[in-house]
Design an enzyme around this catalytic site. Sequence first.
Site, PDB file in Angstrom:
ATOM      1  N   ASP A 208      67.197 -69.054 -81.159  1.00 43.11           N
ATOM      2  CA  ASP A 208      67.773 -69.919 -80.119  1.00 43.11           C
ATOM      3  C   ASP A 208      68.561 -71.208 -80.838  1.00 43.11           C
ATOM      4  OD1 ASP A 208      67.786 -70.896 -77.577  1.00 43.11           O
ATOM      5  OD2 ASP A 208      66.098 -71.903 -77.420  1.00 43.11           O
TER       6      ASP A 208
ATOM      7  N   THR B 143      73.568 -72.508 -75.384  1.00 48.14           N
ATOM      8  CA  THR B 143      74.117 -73.043 -74.134  1.00 48.14           C
ATOM      9  C   THR B 143      75.725 -73.373 -74.404  1.00 48.14           C
ATOM     10  OG1 THR B 143      73.560 -75.385 -75.268  1.00 48.14           O
ATOM     11  CG2 THR B 143      72.113 -74.046 -73.639  1.00 48.14           C
TER      12      THR B 143
ATOM     13  N   LYS C 285      67.188 -67.394 -71.245  1.00 49.92           N
ATOM     14  CA  LYS C 285      67.638 -66.225 -72.249  1.00 49.92           C
ATOM     15  C   LYS C 285      66.403 -66.015 -73.137  1.00 49.92           C
ATOM     16  CE  LYS C 285      70.372 -69.990 -73.154  1.00 49.92           C
ATOM     17  NZ  LYS C 285      70.645 -70.512 -71.850  1.00 49.92           N
ATOM     18  N   THR C 286      65.500 -66.886 -73.230  1.00 51.74           N
ATOM     19  CA  THR C 286      64.127 -66.489 -74.362  1.00 51.74           C
ATOM     20  C   THR C 286      63.208 -65.355 -73.637  1.00 51.74           C
ATOM     21  OG1 THR C 286      64.268 -68.721 -75.171  1.00 51.74           O
ATOM     22  CG2 THR C 286      62.191 -67.275 -75.476  1.00 51.74           C
TER      23      THR C 286
ATOM     24  N   ARG D 139      63.570 -72.271 -64.361  1.00 51.21           N
ATOM     25  CA  ARG D 139      62.771 -73.352 -65.339  1.00 51.21           C
ATOM     26  C   ARG D 139      62.414 -74.508 -64.321  1.00 51.21           C
ATOM     27  NH1 ARG D 139      65.073 -75.325 -70.653  1.00 51.21           N
ATOM     28  NH2 ARG D 139      64.410 -72.860 -71.421  1.00 51.21           N
TER      29      ARG D 139
END
Length: 352
Positions: A125, A174, A80-81, A233
């Site tokens: 975030d 999330t 997302k980032t 990740r």
Amino acid sequence: MTIISDDNNNIHRTAKNEDVTSEETSFDMSFESNIRPKTFDEYIGQTNLKSTLKISIEAARKRELPLDHILFYGPPGLGKTTLAAVIANEMNAEIKITSAPSLERPRDIIGILMSLKAGDILFIDEIHRLNKISEEILYPAMEDFVLDMTTGKSQTLKSIRIPIPKFTLIGATTKAGALSGPLRDRFGLIHRLEFYSVNELKDVIKRTASILDIPVDENGAKAIAVRSRGTPRIANRLVKRVRDYSIVKSDGFIDETTANKALDILQIDKFGLDNTDRTLLNLIAEKYNGGPVGLETLATALGEDVKTIEDVYEPYLLQQGYIQRTPRGRKLTDFACKCFNFKLINAQQSLF
């Protein structure tokens, strides 16, 4: 990529389609910064989402206006980032990155909004953790690009509206359901990021290995991808661990055998489950006969925090079809019993 610190000493990162300077090396030349894609062509996965975003970006360029506000939601580690930074590069805009927990006081969010320039992107975030006051400050900023302020006291109290440059807010969470309705409704684009397929993760691993100059073959990359829980990740983290093993125990080359041996040592099995995942499934099967069992009971038995189970372990187990959420608690599926050879006692038999 540039670091910006506001008056409250909150650190924000800005990204442009430009080279990294030597002053930024200590912060940005980290593992994560090195491997982050800068454009949609470099960004692997989320194909449908990328297609939608490309159209929105092209339309915004032609209208010479900022993008609509965007909300990304989904499990952690899916990019997302990174995607927000890619959007900033594609729009040739600066991006300021912060998180909701750091915006505790009204002046925190006001300071960031006042520092924005026309076309900037603000990325928040964990946006579901914004407090109510910060949310209310964002409402007029998102809709009308103004800040509603009050001055004076008691009888001299009055409200003023301060215009701010038009910007794009990108929120990431999330827990989309934890956002308040008024905040969620102010996002023009709302997208869920999906778990990655094995083939997509294999491409991510090969790209990462290439950037870090790690020799890996097709089967070695696939062996890591299979155990990466559908999450880039995690895949990138495992690449580092397998690389270390290959340097010490092999010739530095990652093939299928080397990857499997390294991941076996890390106790990550062929399903991508680690020791805690297997303990959780075994606990439901052996202690609670497959469930249902309450989340708090599971957390206590595992010695883990409830949020850790909900946010870290459950999403993948649910996505893979190993457990179910029911009104009475978590329950193993028939698929999990077949995969892991769990032998559950029939409910009627257990009465005798």
